[in-house]
Design an enzyme around this catalytic site. Structure first.
Site, PDB file in Angstrom:
ATOM      1  N   ASP A  44     -36.910  94.083  31.286  1.00 12.48           N
ATOM      2  CA  ASP A  44     -37.835  93.632  32.332  1.00 12.48           C
ATOM      3  C   ASP A  44     -39.186  94.278  32.033  1.00 12.48           C
ATOM      4  OD1 ASP A  44     -37.643  96.272  33.156  1.00 12.48           O
ATOM      5  OD2 ASP A  44     -37.077  95.811  35.224  1.00 12.48           O
ATOM      6  N   HIS A  85     -15.745 106.453  21.476  1.00 15.23           N
ATOM      7  CA  HIS A  85     -14.647 106.457  22.454  1.00 15.23           C
ATOM      8  C   HIS A  85     -14.587 105.224  23.351  1.00 15.23           C
ATOM      9  CE1 HIS A  85     -13.865 111.107  22.375  1.00 15.23           C
ATOM     10  NE2 HIS A  85     -13.811 110.548  21.189  1.00 15.23           N
ATOM     11  N   HIS A 137      -8.123 105.809  22.034  1.00 16.23           N
ATOM     12  CA  HIS A 137      -9.271 105.253  22.757  1.00 16.23           C
ATOM     13  C   HIS A 137      -9.152 103.738  22.921  1.00 16.23           C
ATOM     14  CE1 HIS A 137     -10.965 109.192  22.629  1.00 16.23           C
ATOM     15  NE2 HIS A 137     -10.844 109.212  21.323  1.00 16.23           N
TER      16      HIS A 137
END
Ligand code: RB5
Length: 144
Positions: free
Chosen positions: A7, A97, A132
């Protein structure tokens, strides 16, 4: 291809990132905004996350004033794991992760030098997988 969006609050930082990616030879698509005129960040979060979720873009980078609005909007989109990062450790670990596929940055929070290091870590750090992968799947299962 990396999808970029911002933005007005993140516009200047997005322009710096475009220069950096060009220097690195990383292809990108700029989904806007194209000036510092006030605009609504969810519009650009939607464009970038759509490109990532569809596979058109490998990853996305979203910049707003704080990075918070962009990260909140991005994480509403199915398939998106957006990480708001303001330090290098988090940028590395969210790739290792969390297998994050969108990075959110606060253009009014961090300087361009730190932001480019974060961008590099986000682009260059692989996901570790293993335990993970199970946890990331558990996160994605929360989408319903
Ligand atoms: C715009 O003023 C600002 O609210 C926006 O850039 C962002 O920080 C929202 O989270």
């Amino acid at each position: 291809m990396i999808a970029l969006g911002s933005d007005h609050g993140g516009f200047a930082l997005k322009e710096e990132i475009k220069k950096h990616l060009t220097e690195r030879g990383v292809p990108f698509t700029d989904y806007g905004t194209d000036s510092e005129a006030s605009c609504d960040y969810p519009v650009y979060a939607a464009l970038v996350t759509k490109a990532v979720a569809s596979g058109e873009a490998e990853k996305g980078i979203l910049c707003c004033g704080t990075g918070i609005g962009m990260s909140m909007a991005a994480n509403k989109v199915k398939g998106i794991r957006c990480a708001l990062c303001g330090d290098c450790f988090s940028a590395e670990m969210t790739r290792r992760h969390n297998d994050s596929n969108v990075l959110a940055l606060g253009g009014r929070v961090i300087g361009a030098g730190l932001a480019m290091k974060i961008v590099d870590l986000f682009l260059d750090t692989p996901f570790e997988g293993g335990r993970h992968a199970r946890r990331v799947q558990m996160v994605m299962d929360l989408e319903g």
